[in-house]
Motif scaffolding. Structure first.
Motif, PDB file in Angstrom:
ATOM      1  N   GLN A  60       0.825  -1.212   0.000  1.00 23.55           N
ATOM      2  CA  GLN A  60       0.000   0.000   0.000  1.00 23.55           C
ATOM      3  C   GLN A  60       0.861   1.265   0.000  1.00 23.55           C
ATOM      4  O   GLN A  60       0.404   2.334   0.375  1.00 23.55           O
TER       5      GLN A  60
ATOM      6  N   PHE B  28      -3.859   4.742   1.713  1.00 20.36           N
ATOM      7  CA  PHE B  28      -4.679   3.776   2.433  1.00 20.36           C
ATOM      8  C   PHE B  28      -4.737   4.112   3.921  1.00 20.36           C
ATOM      9  O   PHE B  28      -5.562   3.581   4.643  1.00 20.36           O
TER      10      PHE B  28
ATOM     11  N   LYS C 291      -5.531  10.691   4.706  1.00 19.67           N
ATOM     12  CA  LYS C 291      -5.894   9.348   4.239  1.00 19.67           C
ATOM     13  C   LYS C 291      -7.066   9.464   3.268  1.00 19.67           C
ATOM     14  O   LYS C 291      -7.844  10.413   3.331  1.00 19.67           O
ATOM     15  N   GLY C 292      -7.148   8.499   2.339  1.00 22.27           N
ATOM     16  CA  GLY C 292      -8.310   8.455   1.465  1.00 22.27           C
ATOM     17  C   GLY C 292      -8.232   9.270   0.199  1.00 22.27           C
ATOM     18  O   GLY C 292      -9.226   9.388  -0.506  1.00 22.27           O
TER      19      GLY C 292
ATOM     20  N   ASN D  90      -9.444   4.705  10.316  1.00 23.49           N
ATOM     21  CA  ASN D  90      -8.068   4.355   9.958  1.00 23.49           C
ATOM     22  C   ASN D  90      -7.802   4.327   8.463  1.00 23.49           C
ATOM     23  O   ASN D  90      -6.654   4.238   8.042  1.00 23.49           O
ATOM     24  N   GLY D  91      -8.837   4.375   7.670  1.00 27.76           N
ATOM     25  CA  GLY D  91      -8.640   4.350   6.226  1.00 27.76           C
ATOM     26  C   GLY D  91      -8.757   2.956   5.661  1.00 27.76           C
ATOM     27  O   GLY D  91      -8.934   1.976   6.391  1.00 27.76           O
ATOM     28  N   LEU D  92      -8.618   2.872   4.333  1.00 29.75           N
ATOM     29  CA  LEU D  92      -8.797   1.590   3.656  1.00 29.75           C
ATOM     30  C   LEU D  92      -7.615   0.648   3.875  1.00 29.75           C
ATOM     31  O   LEU D  92      -7.541  -0.408   3.255  1.00 29.75           O
ATOM     32  N   MET D  93      -6.685   1.027   4.763  1.00 28.89           N
ATOM     33  CA  MET D  93      -5.579   0.123   5.095  1.00 28.89           C
ATOM     34  C   MET D  93      -6.076  -1.192   5.681  1.00 28.89           C
ATOM     35  O   MET D  93      -5.377  -2.199   5.621  1.00 28.89           O
TER      36      MET D  93
ATOM     37  N   THR E 180      -8.189  -3.033   4.453  1.00 26.21           N
ATOM     38  CA  THR E 180      -8.566  -3.948   3.377  1.00 26.21           C
ATOM     39  C   THR E 180      -7.322  -4.615   2.784  1.00 26.21           C
ATOM     40  O   THR E 180      -6.193  -4.228   3.093  1.00 26.21           O
TER      41      THR E 180
ATOM     42  N   GLY F  86     -12.490   6.507  -0.414  1.00 26.22           N
ATOM     43  CA  GLY F  86     -11.487   6.899   0.573  1.00 26.22           C
ATOM     44  C   GLY F  86     -11.962   8.076   1.401  1.00 26.22           C
ATOM     45  O   GLY F  86     -11.615   8.219   2.563  1.00 26.22           O
TER      46      GLY F  86
END
Lengths: 272, 131, 385
Positions: free
Chosen positions: A100, A186, A205-206, C36-39, C41, C108
Motif C-alpha cells: 500500500q 490507504f 488518508k483516502g 483508519n482508512g482503507l488500510m 482492506t 477513501g
C-alpha cells in the motif's frame, strides 16, 4: 377549502422563489461597487505551453537515481513505509502493508518500465540500468478523463495535477492510468514521513496522489526537485518551444516514451 | 392507553431534541477573542477588513485554494492594496506567516464554535513540525 | 401499505433481528475503516479495487436481471410473469441499494461523496454510472410501489406508470452497460479492453438475476401462502439457460481473440487467472471452479428433464449464482489488475474486516428485500384470499 389551499400553495411558491432569488439580486446589486481583487502568478514563475521531461539514461547511475527519489520524497512529504514511526508522537501506529506504499518517482528495470519492449536479445547494459518512472503528464490523460469530480485535471501548461481537497478516493484514476503512476493513501501518511517539509502539505488518508512535476517549485521560479539533483540526467522544459533545452535534446538524440502505442502522448522522454 | 403512550413518547422526543441544551447547561462562556501576534498587529491590515474576515475567511480560503491549485495563481492583491501569498501556511506572506500562533489565533474560536476544519490534516504549522 | 411490514410472524422478526445484528457488527468494523482508512482492506497500490467493487459489479447485474421479467410481461403480455414481476422489481431495488452502499464503503473520502454532484463531469463514466443507477432505483421504487398499491386496491395502476415502465427497460440495460464502460474504456488494462465486456456483463446478469429470483420464489412458496407459479419459474430457468450459454460463449470469443492474436498485454491476465503467472496462482482453483459450475449449470438447464426437476432446480441456480459470481466479481476485478501495468504481480485477497463490511452491506440489502417481499406477498395473499 380546495380553493384556499390552492391559493396558499401559490403564495408559498412565489415566496420561495423570492427567497431563492434574493441572494442573486444582492450579488448583482453589489458587484461593481468596489474594485475587485487581482490574482496573479509570481513574476519569477517558470512558464511553458506544455511542460515535458527528458531523462538521459546514459547519465543516470544508481546513485543519482537514489538521490532523485530521495529529493522528491523530501520535497513532497512522500511517506516511506520503511521509516519507523516515532512512538511518542504517533503511539499505536499499526503495522504497514508494503503493497500500500506511496510512490511518485521510482526505479524500475527496463522490462518493467517498457514491458511492451521486452526483448530476449536486449543489449546487456540496459538490463542493469536504473530507469526512473513517474507520472507522464500525458497530453490525453486517461486519469483526467476518468475522474468524476475533476480532482485530477490538466492545467493549461500541460501538467496533470491533483486537487487533494476535492478527491473522493474512488480510485478510478488508478485503474485508468496505464503506467501505474498513482498511489492511494490507504492510511494517514504522517507517521511515516521522516522529516516534514513545511513548504508542502502532507496528504490525508483516502486521497490519491502522484507526481505534480513540482508545480509549487515552478511557481517560485525553481526547477523541479528531481531535475535539480539529477546531475544533468533530467531536463524539464517546454515541449512546444522549439528553442527549449528539452527540444534540443530530442532533436539530437533518439528518445522513446512508455507505451506510446496507447496514444496518451506521454510528456516524459527517455534518451537511449 | 394510547394517549399515555403518545404523551410519554412526546416527552422523550422533546428531551432528546433539547439534548444540546442539557449538555451545555452551566458550561456557557463568553466568546473568545482571537489573539493577534505582534506581527499581525504591526501589519494592521489583513486581506479583508476585520468583520468581513471574521465572517468570510472560510470562503476566502476556499477561493484561494482553487486559484492556487487549479489556476496556478499564487498572489492576491487585495482591494486594500496589499499583496498576499495565497497560502495557508507556507512563507512569510501566508496566513500563518503573519498569524504565527495557530492555537491562539485559529483554534481558539474554532474550539469554541465546535468546528473542526480538516485543513490541518495536511497543512502543517512550523510549531507542530518542531515538536 | 408499509403497515404490512410491521405485522409479521415470530420468524419474520427473528430474521430481521438477525440481519440487524449483522449490520451492527459490520457498522462497527466500518467505523474502524472510516477512522483508519482503507488500510484495513487487502487492496494495494497495484490492485486498487477489490471485494467491494467486485460485489458492486455483480449486484448491478442482479438489478439489471430484473428486466428479464419486465420485458416479457410488459412488452409481450406474458401473463405467467404477472405474479413475479413485482418480485423482479423489488429485487432490483434491494440490489441497487447494495450497489450504492458498496460504492460508498469503497470511497477513501466518503464525506466528500457529493462532489460528484457539485462538479458534474460528463467525460467520467462514473458520473454516468451514478446517473443511471440512481435513475433505475428511482424508477423501480415508483413503479413497484404504485403497481402493488393498485393491485391491493384492485384497480388499474395509474396511466403515468406505463411510460415509466417502458423507460425502465433501457435503464436496466443502461446500468450494466455503463458499469462495463467503467472498465472497458481504460487504455492500459488489457483484460478489460474489449468490446465484448458490456454484452458479457449483460449475459451473465441475465443468468444471475433470474437465478436469484428463482431461489427467492422457492423461498416464498415455502414461507408464505403465495405461489409464484411453476410455469413462471420454468420460463425463468429457460432465460437463465440461454443467458448462461451466451455468457460462456462470449467468454470463449474473448479467449480466442486473446490467445490467437497472442498479444502479451491481453494474454497475461487470462494466464494469471487460469494457470498462474510467475508462480502466483491464488485465483486458479476459483476460476476453474467457476467454469465447471457454469458448465454444469448449462447442462442442468438445457436438458428439459433436469430443468423441470423441482428438487434439482434450486441447486442448479445456486451453482450458477456462485459460478457467475466468481467469474464476474472475483476474476473480473482482480484479473484486470494482475499483472499491473509494469508487469509486476501483486495478488489480492480480501481481509476479514473487508468481508465483514461486505456482509453488512448484504445484510442491509436483504433487510430491505425482506420488507419489500413481505409487502408484495402479503398483498398478493390478500387479493387472492
Amino acid at each position: 377549502m380546495k380553493k384556499s389551499r390552492r391559493s396558499f400553495l401559490k403564495a408559498a411558491g412565489v415566496t420561495a422563489l423570492g427567497i431563492g432569488a434574493a441572494p442573486a439580486i444582492k450579488a448583482v446589486a453589489s458587484s461593481g461597487s468596489v474594485a475587485a481583487p487581482v490574482k496573479t502568478k509570481k513574476a519569477e514563475a517558470l512558464n511553458a505551453k506544455r511542460w515535458g521531461m527528458v531523462i538521459d539514461t546514459n547519465k543516470l547511475t544508481d546513485e543519482v537515481a537514489e538521490n532523485i527519489v530521495h529529493a522528491c520524497k523530501k520535497a513532497h512529504n512522500v511517506p516511506d513505509f520503511d521509516h519507523e514511526p516515532d512512538a511518542e508522537k504517533y503511539p499505536d501506529t499499526q503495522p504497514v502493508n508494503k503493497t500500500q506504499e506511496i510512490k511518485w518517482i521510482w526505479e524500475e528495470h527496463f522490462e518493467h518500465a517498457f514491458p511492451d519492449k521486452e526483448d530476449e536479445f536486449l543489449a546487456e547494459k540496459f538490463r542493469h540500468l536504473p530507469f526512473l518512472v513517474t507520472c507522464n503528464h500525458c497530453k490525453n490523460a486517461p486519469c483526467v478523463q476518468a475522474c468524476p469530480t475533476q480532482a485530477t485535471f490538466k492545467r493549461e501548461d500541460g501538467i496533470v495535477l491533483m486537487d487533494f481537497h476535492r478527491c473522493i478516493g474512488c480510485r478510478f484514476c488508478m485503474a485508468a492510468c496505464p503506467f501505474g503512476s498513482r498511489s492511494f493513501n490507504f492510511r494517514d501518511p504522517r507517521p511515516f514521513i521522516e522529516e516534514i517539509n513545511p513548504d508542502f502539505p502532507t496528504r490525508s488518508k483516502g486521497v490519491v496522489e502522484k507526481c505534480n512535476l513540482c508545480a509549487e517549485r515552478l511557481a517560485k521560479g525553481q526547477q523541479p526537485a528531481c531535475a535539480e539533483v539529477s546531475e544533468g540526467a533530467i531536463t524539464v522544459g517546454d515541449l512546444e518551444d522549439p528553442a527549449s533545452k528539452v527540444r534540443e535534446l530530442l532533436a539530437e538524440n533518439y528518445a522513446i516514451r512508455r507505451k506510446q502505442e496507447l496514444g496518451t502522448e506521454p510528456s516524459v522522454y527517455y534518451i537511449m | 392507553m394510547s394517549k399515555n403512550a403518545i404523551m410519554a413518547g412526546l416527552v422523550v422526543f422533546v428531551a432528546m431534541a433539547l439534548l444540546p441544551f442539557w449538555y451545555n447547561i452551566g458550561g456557557s462562556s463568553a466568546a473568545p477573542e482571537p489573539e493577534l501576534s505582534e506581527k499581525a498587529k504591526a501589519a494592521q491590515k489583513c486581506v479583508l477588513d476585520k468583520y468581513d474576515m471574521r465572517a468570510n475567511h472560510m470562503s476566502l480560503l476556499d477561493e484561494w485554494r482553487d486559484s492556487v491549485v487549479r489556476d496556478a495563481d499564487r498572489l492576491y492583491e487585495s482591494t486594500n492594496g496589499k499583496t498576499f501569498q495565497m497560502s495557508l501556511s507556507t512563507g512569510e506572506e501566508s496566513c500563518l506567516g503573519c498569524h504565527t500562533d495557530k492555537e491562539k489565533f485559529c483554534d481558539k474560536c474554532h474550539t469554541y464554535a465546535s468546528v473542526d476544519p480538516y485543513c490541518w490534516e495536511c497543512h502543517t504549522t512550523p510549531k507542530e513540525i518542531n515538536q | 401499505m408499509l403497515e404490512i411490514a410491521i405485522k409479521g410472524s415470530k420468524k419474520y422478526w427473528i430474521w430481521l433481528g438477525l440481519l440487524l445484528a449483522v449490520m451492527t457488527v459490520a457498522f462497527v468494523v466500518y467505523i474502524d475503516q472510516f477512522v483508519n482508512g482503507l488500510m484495513i482492506t487487502g487492496m494495494s497500490r497495484d490492485v486498487s479495487w477489490g471485494f467491494y467493487i467486485a460485489n458492486f459489479t455483480y449486484l448491478v447485474g442482479v438489478a439489471a436481471g430484473g428486466v428479464m421479467v419486465v420485458i416479457p410481461y410488459y412488452l409481450h403480455d406474458y401473463e405467467r410473469f404477472h405474479r413475479i414481476t413485482i418480485l423482479g422489481e423489488f429485487l432490483a431495488v434491494a440490489s441497487l441499494i447494495m450497489c450504492l452502499l458498496f460504492i460508498v464503503v469503497d470511497l477513501g473520502q466518503p464525506v466528500r461523496m457529493l462532489n460528484v454532484l457539485l462538479y458534474p463531469t460528463p467525460h467520467s463514466m462514473l458520473f454516468w454510472d451514478m446517473c443511471v443507477l440512481n435513475g433505475y432505483l428511482f424508477l423501480n421504487i415508483v413503479i413497484g410501489w404504485k403497481v402493488l398499491e393498485a393491485e391491493r386496491n384492485q384497480v388499474k395502476p395509474p396511466a403515468w406508470t406505463t411510460p415509466l415502465i417502458y423507460l425502465s427497460i433501457p435503464f436496466a440495460i443502461g446500468i450494466h452497460t455503463v458499469t462495463a464502460y467503467l472498465y472497458c474504456g481504460l487504455p492500459g488494462r488489457g483484460f478489460w479492453l474489449t468490446a465484448i465486456l458490456a454484452p458479457r456483463f449483460l449475459a451473465s446478469a441475465f443468468a444471475a438475476g433470474p437465478s436469484v429470483l428463482i431461489l427467492l420464489c422457492y423461498l416464498i412458496r415455502k414461507i408464505s401462502k403465495f405461489d409464484p407459479g411453476w410455469e413462471a419459474i420454468q420460463t425463468l430457468s429457460k432465460i437463465v439457460c440461454y443467458a448462461l450459454i451466451a455468457n460462456v460463449f462470449f467468454f470463449f470469443c474473448e479467449v480466442f481473440v486473446v490467445f490467437y492474436s497472442k498479444i502479451p498485454g491481453h494474454m497475461s491476465h487470462l494466464q494469471y487467472l487460469f494457470a498462474g503467472l510467475h508462480g502466483h496462482n491464488a485465483l486458479v482453483p476459483w476460476m476453474w471452479t467457476s467454469m465447471i459450475l457454469m458448465f454444469i449449470g448449462i447442462a442442468l438447464t438445457v436438458v428439459p428433464a433436469f430443468r423441470s426437476n423441482k428438487t434439482l432446480l434450486p441447486y442448479t441456480c445456486a451453482m450458477i449464482i456462485i459460478g457467475t459470481w466468481i467469474d464476474k466479481s472475483l476474476g473480473m476485478i482482480s484479473g484486470g489488475f494482475v499483472p499491473n501495468p509494469l508487469h509486476h504481480v501483486t495478488e489480492y485477497a480480501p481481509t476479514f474486516k473487508e468481508m465483514i463490511i461486505s456482509l453488512g452491506v448484504f445484510a442491509t440489502g436483504f433487510f430491505i428485500l425482506t420488507i419489500l417481499f413481505k409487502l408484495a406477498t402479503t398483498v398478493k395473499e390478500e387479493v387472492r384470499g
